[in-house]
Every structure is written in C-alpha cells, then in structure tokens.
Enzyme design. Sequence first.
Site, PDB file in Angstrom:
ATOM      1  N   ARG A  49      20.215  -8.341  17.000  1.00  8.01           N
ATOM      2  CA  ARG A  49      19.275  -7.219  17.101  1.00  8.01           C
ATOM      3  C   ARG A  49      20.006  -5.925  16.757  1.00  8.01           C
ATOM      4  NH1 ARG A  49      18.692  -5.038  21.852  1.00  8.01           N
ATOM      5  NH2 ARG A  49      18.433  -6.995  22.974  1.00  8.01           N
ATOM      6  N   TYR A 101      -1.362   6.751   4.197  1.00  7.59           N
ATOM      7  CA  TYR A 101      -1.647   5.327   4.369  1.00  7.59           C
ATOM      8  C   TYR A 101      -2.449   5.116   5.661  1.00  7.59           C
ATOM      9  CZ  TYR A 101      -0.670   0.348   4.972  1.00  7.59           C
ATOM     10  OH  TYR A 101      -0.791  -1.004   5.157  1.00  7.59           O
ATOM     11  N   LYS A 200       6.515  -3.924  -0.620  1.00 12.35           N
ATOM     12  CA  LYS A 200       5.844  -3.631  -1.881  1.00 12.35           C
ATOM     13  C   LYS A 200       6.811  -3.759  -3.061  1.00 12.35           C
ATOM     14  CE  LYS A 200       2.529  -2.809   1.041  1.00 12.35           C
ATOM     15  NZ  LYS A 200       2.295  -1.497   1.616  1.00 12.35           N
TER      16      LYS A 200
HETATM   17  C1  PLP Z   1       2.016  -0.950   2.860  1.00 15.90           C
HETATM   18  C2  PLP Z   1       2.357   0.453   3.146  1.00 15.90           C
HETATM   19  C3  PLP Z   1       2.845   0.833   4.414  1.00 15.90           C
HETATM   20  C4  PLP Z   1       2.974  -0.146   5.561  1.00 15.90           C
HETATM   21  O1  PLP Z   1       3.960  -1.109   5.313  1.00 15.90           O
HETATM   22  P1  PLP Z   1       3.900  -2.612   5.918  1.00 15.90           P
HETATM   23  O2  PLP Z   1       5.127  -3.223   5.332  1.00 15.90           O
HETATM   24  O3  PLP Z   1       2.618  -3.225   5.466  1.00 15.90           O
HETATM   25  O4  PLP Z   1       3.971  -2.479   7.409  1.00 15.90           O
HETATM   26  C5  PLP Z   1       3.196   2.157   4.596  1.00 15.90           C
HETATM   27  N1  PLP Z   1       3.048   3.074   3.611  1.00 15.90           N
HETATM   28  C6  PLP Z   1       2.587   2.741   2.392  1.00 15.90           C
HETATM   29  C7  PLP Z   1       2.458   3.794   1.345  1.00 15.90           C
HETATM   30  C8  PLP Z   1       2.220   1.433   2.115  1.00 15.90           C
HETATM   31  O5  PLP Z   1       1.743   1.113   0.907  1.00 15.90           O
END
Ligand code: PLP
Length: 333
Positions: A49, A101, A200
């Site tokens: 952790r 977001y 992403k």
């Molecule tokens: C997807 C996304 C998030 C959140 O991320 P997760 O990995 O889904 O928790 C935050 N900000 C933006 C711009 C995103 O596209």
Amino acid sequence: MTQQHIETLSIHAGQHPDPVTGAVMTPIYQTSTYVQSGVAEHKGFEYSRTDNPTRSALQECLAALENGKHGLAFASGMAAIDMVLRLVKAGEHVLAGNDVYGGTFRLLDKVFKGYGVEHSFVEMTDLDQVKKSLRPNTRLVVLETPTNPRLKVFDIAAISKIVHGHNAQTQVVVDNTFATPYLQRPLDLGADMVIHSTTKYLGGHSDVIGGAVITSDAATYERLKFLQNAVGAVPGPMDCFLILRGIKTLAVRMDRHADNALAVAQFLSDHPKVKEVIYPGLSDHPQYEIAKKQMRNGGGMISFLLHGTVDDAKRLAAKTKLFALAESLGGVE
Ligand SMILES: *Cc1c(COP(=O)(O)O)cnc(C)c1O
C-alpha cells in the site's frame, strides 16, 4: 544527459532492466510485503500500500512525461481527484471550470460539500469571470482542457497567472486526461498539479482503470504521498504494468488519433446533415489560437451536433459500426 524528448521518456523513464535477472521489462511485483533483514531494515519497500516497485516505475515515468518532479498513481482517475480535493479544508473553496467531468462534479457536489468544502463553477474562457470568481478562501482552481463534451480550450498559462496573482497559496489543478502530456504539459504552463485518468489515452487499450497526480511542489507531494498511504486507493502492480506498457506507444498513438480526428472532423464539417463540429484542431474552433499555443495538435476527441432531433442523434450513435457506443475514450479500438 541532455533533456530527453517525450517520445523517449515514454519508453524509458522510470524503467531500468531488473538488477536480479536482467529482465528488460519492469516486472509485475505481485507482492503485498517485503522481507526485512532486521526490524525495520529493508530495501526501501515495506508494504505494497505504501510502495511497490512496479508502481514506483509508473510514478517516475508519469512525473517525467509531465516534466514534474513527483508522480503518484491511484486506483482510478476519481481516486486521484479525491486525493487532490482532500487538500482542501472545511470552509475553504474550490473554483472549477463549468464543463468539468461528471464524476468531478459529483465528488464536489455530493461528497465534499457535505464535509463543508465550498465550490462554484465559472466559464473559464472568460478570464474576467475567473478573476471575479476567486474568493479569499479559494484553495484550489480545478480545470480540464479540452473539456468534455464541448471541447472548450482554456488558457492554462493565463489562468495560472491570474490565480497566483490573486493568492500565491491558491493552487491550479489541470485534469490533462484529454490532451495527455504528449500534447500539453500544464506544469510548464504554470499549473501546480496535473491529474490524469490513466484509464484513457495513457493506458490506451481499454483494459485498465487508473489515475495519477503529478506535481513539482515538494510540500504538496509530501501531503499527497501521505494521503496515498493513509487512504489506500492504490493501483495493483498488474494495473501499473499495463499502464506502463500502454504509455510506450503514447506518441505514435496520439499523432495517429489526431490525424484521424482531423480527417473525420473535416468530413463531418462538409456533411449536409451536420450542424456544428467542435474540434480544437479546426481553425473555426472558438479557441483555436489558444489550442495552437498550448497543444501540439488537436487531439483525438470530436463533438458534433446534427440538424434534427434528439432521436436522430440517438439513432446515429446506435448505428455506427467501428465506433463502439460505450463510455470512456482513448482506446486504440
Ligand atoms: C474518465 C475521466 C475521469 C475519471 O477517471 P476514472 O479512471 O474513470 O476514474 C476524470 N477526468 C476525465 C477528464 C475523464 O475523462
């Protein structure tokens, strides 16, 4: 060594052949704990952790990509945003862009508000409004650029200057998920922290959920590192490996995404049934000049509006063949 280009950093930063076996790729250190030769005598790793070597490699790589001193990896993008919002105390204020977001909005409005953290939203293309919306107790200014779904582009350098001029203690946080460090490096433009959903473009293959925070400020890093261990929203070593692996091709993927996006945006712009195409790489984008100044290219995301009804839009979204109708972005598919 001279400063390496981001293409090189994305492949090598934080990653060294394994000293025991010579393995070229960072091993997946699938372990919770580490043997000690005596009480509290260890090789820098006590418990996963707190620290894990695969995570350390990812964190070092992410810091290098953003030209920051410190990186911290989290179990999701939302976990990363949660950690940053934990820097704010009850009675303090967070100023956010009006197109953040949905998950960030939910965290501010449905979680942190209940803990006494104030927030408000402002149209960040209007710098006068940004200036007027700063309060004496504003602790953080949180923005994304380009935004989702309107793909508005905010001037990171100008906003950072205004915020720091208002109060040197107020920190600017940029969610750089849409642009990635290959297109834009917010710390170089004056921001104090960068957030990513590594789910992403950084991961890039729709096979992992992750998040990160990068900063060059030592005190901010110390507090976030403390929170990372105290709260425990850490990614596992396999997830860190997958993100490291995805990052290796970041530069080529982002160039191709942008080439493809521009071609699709131009096609849609010429289509009689399309009312409006929003893409920061098109010269008719309202903030095209800012995008050109702070981004390498227009990125991979496009929004467009149809002539017609909501049902027409739904029908179109359901009928595409190569484009999956699904949440998320940034995967090669
Ligand atoms: C997807 C996304 C998030 C959140 O991320 P997760 O990995 O889904 O928790 C935050 N900000 C933006 C711009 C995103 O596209």
